[in-house]
Each structure stands twice: as structure tokens, then as C-alpha cells.
Enzyme design. Sequence first.
Site, mmCIF file in Angstrom:
data_model
loop_
_atom_site.group_PDB
_atom_site.id
_atom_site.type_symbol
_atom_site.label_atom_id
_atom_site.label_comp_id
_atom_site.label_asym_id
_atom_site.label_seq_id
_atom_site.Cartn_x
_atom_site.Cartn_y
_atom_site.Cartn_z
ATOM 1 N N SER A 151 3.838 2.179 2.494
ATOM 2 C CA SER A 151 2.659 2.520 1.697
ATOM 3 C C SER A 151 1.724 3.425 2.506
ATOM 4 O O SER A 151 2.113 4.533 2.883
ATOM 5 C CB SER A 151 1.972 1.235 1.241
ATOM 6 O OG SER A 151 0.993 1.499 0.267
ATOM 7 N N ASP A 228 7.150 -0.470 -8.949
ATOM 8 C CA ASP A 228 5.984 -0.408 -8.072
ATOM 9 C C ASP A 228 4.745 -0.109 -8.913
ATOM 10 O O ASP A 228 4.674 0.906 -9.617
ATOM 11 C CB ASP A 228 6.205 0.702 -7.038
ATOM 12 C CG ASP A 228 5.162 0.733 -5.948
ATOM 13 O OD1 ASP A 228 3.995 0.400 -6.221
ATOM 14 O OD2 ASP A 228 5.520 1.108 -4.810
ATOM 15 N N HIS A 260 6.007 -3.253 -4.963
ATOM 16 C CA HIS A 260 5.414 -2.621 -3.784
ATOM 17 C C HIS A 260 5.342 -3.538 -2.563
ATOM 18 O O HIS A 260 4.978 -3.091 -1.474
ATOM 19 C CB HIS A 260 3.987 -2.168 -4.137
ATOM 20 C CG HIS A 260 3.389 -1.179 -3.194
ATOM 21 N ND1 HIS A 260 3.736 0.160 -3.186
ATOM 22 C CD2 HIS A 260 2.440 -1.320 -2.223
ATOM 23 C CE1 HIS A 260 3.039 0.790 -2.262
ATOM 24 N NE2 HIS A 260 2.247 -0.076 -1.650
#
Length: 280
Positions: A151, A228, A260
Amino acid sequence: MVTSVKEESSSKCFNGYQKVFSHQSVELNCKMRFAIYLPPQAEERNCPLIYYLSGLTCNEQNFIQKAGAQRFAAQYGYIVVTPDTSPRGCGLSGEDEKWNVGSGAGLYVDATETPWNKHYRMYSYITSELPIIIEDNFPIISDKVSIIGHSMGGHGALLCAFRNPGKYKSVSTFAPVCNSQKCVPFKEAFDLYLGPNSESHKEWNAMELVKNYNGPPLCILIDQGTEDEFLDQLYPTEFTEACAESRVSVILNMRDGYDHGYYFVSTFIEEHFKFHSQFL
């Protein structure tokens, strides 16, 4: 002069040791912590090194507790370093008010705006200060270094690679922020850290950096979950297309049904170690 590090914890794990250290950072002007896994091979020889950069709201603990990476680090004989994601306890106004600005949200950039520029220099910390500390204190092979990010940390890993051609043998990411200027949570932080001039933001945008990359061959692995919740903020397909135009090798795996979080990361972390083993 060797930077002094203090051992905060140590646990035996897969015949190696998962440790956490603290030190006083010059770049960040505060106390910082990093986790390091020392595989059993490190007791006898120097080992390749992988950095893992975590995402927003994380610290040095999330990856080491949730990803299950120590098993594979021990298998391949890799030292794995996981730094915290930001300075902490600096007493800045707004430091602890929002999830995307301040504590846990260093964004792996060097802030230029007051008051953030006195502490929020995570890019220089990751690429300059921390590597010296690791090399001075642990048995690494200094020319065998790769980087993984998740991320915000995926964004950071890409920045580190594109801005330092040849520094990392390989790069892999989980759900990286590929176009930081189109990522809404990043935009607010960028304006505070870097000022409102969007031109200066391009220096910290992987999508822009890859367009001008002219360093040695670089191979990137991206795993992205199709479920996600942040997918519309990440732009993995567009980034892959930009890599192709710049002749940067990239593998994009769209993982059906994954979101995610760390269930996603832990499912595919073994494949990332296999990927890096080709280069380390």
C-alpha cells in the site's frame, strides 16, 4: 562512527530471531524503532537483505506479526528489516488527528513544509540513514538488497527504486499506490508535507518517475486484490502500461477475491520471497 541501537525485544522464530531495536534518528530528529529478522544463517555468514515498507496506520509490528514471512526468510537465508512508517511523538500540531497525515503516515517522502520538514523525512531515513545503521550493526551483504512494500509502503518501495537506480536488486509490492497524485488520502498529506504546488509532487509519484527511468534493468512484481476497497485509488493497470512504455519489467497479478489487508499479504508472501531469490 557506529550509530548506537538498543534491543527492545527478541524472540526465537524458525531457528532465527525476530528482534526490535530503537535508536535516535538524525534525519527524523526523534527516537525510531525497526524490526529485524535474523535467519539462522546469519550466525555463520553475511546474508542478503530485504526491506519491507508497511502501509498507512502501521508500525514496525504489523508485518512481523501478521505476514508469516519469517518462515521464508529462514528458508532463503534473508535478513528482513521492517522500519516504522513515520516519526512519532514529535509534538506537531495535527500529528495524531488523522489516519492519513502525521503518525503512521510518513508517505516515504521528505517534507519541505513547516513544521513537518523538521521530522518527516522518511525517504532519506529509509534510503540513507537506516542502511548505514543496518550495515554497521548486522551481518548483511551490502550489494544484495531488495525491497518489498504494501500500500503506502508499495508507493515507498517504488520511489526508493526509481530514485536510486541500481540500489535494489528487485522490487515487489502488494496493492501499491502507483499514482500518488490521484490518490485522495495522499493528496491531503502531500499538500501539507510538500506544499500545494503539484509540480513538486511529481518527484514523489511512481507513475511520473517510471516515465523517466533510465537506470539498470529493474524487475517489479505487483500483487493486487480484485476486491481491494482502495483499488480505484491505486492505478496498477495504468502503472503497468507506463512501465511497458519505459521498458521496465513488471509482473502484475490480479488476485481474484482478495482485499487490501494482511490475509492477502500472508497468502502470497512466499511467492515474493521466491521472486527475490532470482536476484539475491
